[in-house]
Design an enzyme around this catalytic site. Structure first.
Site, short mmCIF file in Angstrom:
data_model
loop_
_atom_site.label_atom_id
_atom_site.label_comp_id
_atom_site.label_asym_id
_atom_site.label_seq_id
_atom_site.Cartn_x
_atom_site.Cartn_y
_atom_site.Cartn_z
CD GLU A 106 -31.58 -98.34 -38.49
OE1 GLU A 106 -30.72 -98.55 -39.36
OE2 GLU A 106 -32.22 -99.26 -37.94
CG HIS B 233 -41.11 -94.45 -16.70
ND1 HIS B 233 -41.85 -94.18 -15.57
CD2 HIS B 233 -41.55 -93.59 -17.66
CE1 HIS B 233 -42.71 -93.22 -15.84
NE2 HIS B 233 -42.55 -92.84 -17.09
CD1 TRP C 280 -22.14 -116.96 -39.02
CD2 TRP C 280 -20.42 -115.75 -39.67
NE1 TRP C 280 -21.82 -116.13 -37.99
CE2 TRP C 280 -20.77 -115.36 -38.36
CE3 TRP C 280 -19.34 -115.10 -40.30
CZ2 TRP C 280 -20.09 -114.37 -37.66
CZ3 TRP C 280 -18.68 -114.11 -39.60
CH2 TRP C 280 -19.07 -113.75 -38.30
CE LYS D 64 -27.85 -99.19 -39.90
NZ LYS D 64 -28.61 -100.16 -39.17
CD GLU E 188 -26.75 -103.32 -37.60
OE1 GLU E 188 -27.54 -104.20 -38.00
OE2 GLU E 188 -26.63 -102.22 -38.17
CE LYS F 25 -27.24 -105.36 -46.70
NZ LYS F 25 -27.09 -104.13 -45.91
CG ASN G 252 -25.36 -120.54 -49.19
OD1 ASN G 252 -24.23 -120.81 -48.78
ND2 ASN G 252 -25.58 -119.52 -50.01
N GLY G 253 -27.71 -122.92 -46.16
CA GLY G 253 -28.93 -123.40 -45.52
C GLY G 253 -28.61 -124.31 -44.36
#
Length: 654
Positions: free
Chosen positions: A527, A550, A100, A531, A534, A649, A129-130
């Protein structure tokens, strides 16, 4: 000595950004050494890691001494597979990666694996990775030594550093011959010297051109798992690719390096030297990561929730004492009874579960609870005494911000516990104790079953701490009976699927949604909005229903539906008043209500009826139709449900 390079380039549109977006997620690593064709496992393993999110992929193999074969492709793994079908890679050792983009846009040259050494005669291939924080300084130094960089990544410096260390080692040896053990020592020394120069986080796997029987892996802050077979070994950044290939796995710890051959595994700790291989049983089955007849993993995982909730409670309800029991808290009852404050920390969906936990524990146990974003807690210095207990909530057990917050709290002497789904994960290992969710692998990027399992475990903790303090025996028994009925109630909520789909067909073209709830259902509203954001890329916000007037009520119009979570309890009438405020301004209303609530039907545009459930369990049951709504809207909009853009993830760096 030669290099075989295969790239498959195509125009990638829409779904793949041209620059880095926010924190770098956990990319995917796989590796193999043994008697099979390496690419068979590498491709299957990469497919199982697709849920992490990626924009490019690649594999490298060695089919004979002196030749590294490489294939890389921007886009989905299917593009890489198509390229490999045209020009296969052979060999019994190999590494693979899904990337990514952060350092450098998605492209063939920026995709992993990366090569180290002279162009056309590279000695090593690596996947990483990292983040290497000092890569600019290392790159400049290597360029002065004559190394040429072809990518914009931070990872390429690792490959060239290893080659540099190998070259220096060869020069120092003055051509002296080395036996089999000596050559491996030389490879280990080169990788170890390289790692000592890196500042940041890494999970790496390394192939060596002239040693087609040795694979080296190492980790610091980025997970690595080794699968132990008969005459073969597997490597991956989590255990999912191992299912069906082996039942024995070894989790690498920070500062450990693994020397992997077809017939052997040696693990070396930076400070302790060689350490025993802690082989564990992989409980995950191949079927657990298959679609099982569902169109998407997310839909499969939504429908698994009656069973995953049952698994979260299995063996943890004690009728004799009317309480919950946990085997892994690792703190004495006396110590836990002394706790006078609880801090719950997490990120994203886990943070929403923590908000549910705040209501649960404060009501059942009368203990003050504070919910903290892990990304904020790691930098704060809140006043906390020795009687404060910290729970880190995480699905993956690898989230960098949550891990950093946990480490900071441990450093200050607070007992730290984890609520986690992944056995052997970093947070599970570093916490003083904790509770596993036992939800099984969650492949869909948008968390569903982990959220409801987290809420279930938090209800059990509310019961446990309540019984340590003021909660009576009869009240404890009542809660246990209500919890035992929860899987069936969730199964009842899943029956709303057809109704929810019709509602999705009505609204899926709109671009703004509001989610509104009060008390226990305020976190549920957050939540539900998350969803939808996302996986459908629709702007959605969650609010306490009373907060609408408000400010957010200014957003209400005929093209902005409001999803109301209407509880059966003391705030029921208050929520109906908030609903009327939306209707008076022409806003469409979708209501989620309990099955015996007859007061709402004539007031709303669309109605979703779920089983009646006690208030403290409403977030679990009412979240089900919200998950289904986001799923169906995303499908109708043609979105990639399991692999939404810009998300992964696990986010393993800040």
């Amino acid at each position: 000595m030669s290099l075989r390079l295969l790239v498959f380039q195509d125009m990638v549109r829409c779904a793949y950004p041209t620059k880095a977006f926010g924190p770098k997620p956990m990319c995917g690593i796989v590796g193999y050494v043994g008697f099979r064709e390496a690419t068979d496992f590498l491709i299957e393993g990469l497919r199982r890691l697709e849920y992490r999110g990626y924009d490019s992929s690649g594999v490298a193999t060695i089919d004979e001494p002196g030749q590294i074969s490489l294939a890389k492709s921007v886009g989905r793994i299917d593009r890489l597979v198509a390229a490999l079908q045209e020009s296969p890679l052979f060999g019994h050792i190999g590494i693979g990666h899904t990337r990514w983009a952060t350092h450098g846009q998605p492209s063939d040259v920026n995709a992993h694996p990366h090569l180290g050494g002279e162009p056309g005669a590279s000695s090593v291939a690596i996947v990483h990775n990292g983040v290497i924080e000092n890569y600019v300084q290392l790159k400049q130094r290597l360029q002065l030594q004559g190394y040429e960089f072809v990518s914009a990544t931070d990872s390429e410096v690792i490959a060239h550093l290893i080659d540099s260390c190998l070259t220096q080692s060869a020069d120092d040896s003055n051509g002296a011959s080395r036996g089999p053990h000596g050559r491996i020592d030389r490879l280990v020394a080169a990788v170890t010297e390289t790692l000592a120069q890196l500042r940041g986080t890494y999970g790496i796997a390394v192939l060596f051109r002239d040693h087609p029987d040795v694979l080296i892996a190492a980790r610091l802050g980025s997970p690595m798992v080794i699968g132990v077979g008969d005459g073969e070994h597997f490597l991956a950044s989590d255990a999912t690719p191992m299912a069906g290939f082996t039942e024995r796995i070894v989790y690498l710890r920070d500062h450990e390096l693994a020397v992997i051959t077809a017939d052997g595994l040696e693990i070396i700790h930076r400070d302790q030297g060689q350490v025993p291989n802690n082989v564990q049983v992989l409980e995950q089955t191949n079927e657990a990561v298959d679609l099982g007849g569902y169109s998407h993993y997310m839909l499969k995982e939504i429908h698994e929730q009656p069973e995953t909730i049952r698994n979260a409670m299995r063996g943890r309800l004690n009728l004799d004492d009317a309480t919950a029991v946990f085997g892994g808290l690792n703190l004495s009852t006396r110590r836990l009874r002394q706790v006078n404050r609880i801090v719950l920390t997490g990120c994203g969906t886990s943070w929403h579960a923590a908000l549910v936990g705040e209501y649960l524990i404060e009501e059942m146990a009368r203990l003050p609870v504070e919910v903290e974003y892990a990304s904020e807690l790691r930098y704060r210095n809140p006043p906390m005494d020795y009687k404060t207990l910290v729970f880190a909530i995480t699905q993956s057990g690898e989230t960098a911000d949550t891990l950093a917050a946990l480490r900071e709290m441990k450093r200050k002497g607070h007992p730290t516990l984890a609520i986690c789904n992944v056995v052997g994960s970093t947070i599970a290992q570093e916490a003083d104790g904790g509770v596993y969710l036992h939800a099984g692998p969650e492949v869909g990027v948008a968390s569903t079953k982990a959220f409801t399992s987290q809420c279930t475990v938090l209800a059990l903790l509310g019961l446990y701490f309540g019984r340590l303090h003021h909660l009576g025996f009869d009240a404890g028994l009542r809660i246990i009976e209500e919890l035992k009925s929860l899987p069936e109630l969730v199964a009842g909520a899943l029956k709303t699927d057809a109704v929810v789909r019709r509602i999705a067909e009505k609204y899926y073209r709109l671009n703004n949604f509001l989610y509104l709830g009060r008390q226990y259902n305020f976190p549920t509203a957050l939540e539900g909005a998350l969803k939808l954001k996302e996986i459908s890329y629709i702007h959605a916000e969650g609010y306490p229903a009373a907060e609408m007037k408000h400010g957010p009520i200014a957003l209400v119009d005929s093209d902005t539906p409001s999803v109301f979570l209407i509880p059966q309890g003391f705030v029921h009438d208050k929520v109906l008043s908030n609903l009327q405020e939306i209707k008076a301004r022409g806003g469409p209303v979708i209501a989620v209500v309990g099955e015996d609530d007859t007061s709402v039907a004539g007031m709303v545009d669309d109605l979703i009826v779920v089983p009646k459930v006690p208030e403290y369990l409403q977030p679990i049951v009412m979240s089900i139709p919200l998950q289904l709504l986001s799923y169906h809207i995303a499908v109708l909009r043609g979105c990639d449900v399991d692999k939404p853009r810009n998300l992964a993830k696990s986010v393993t760096v800040e």
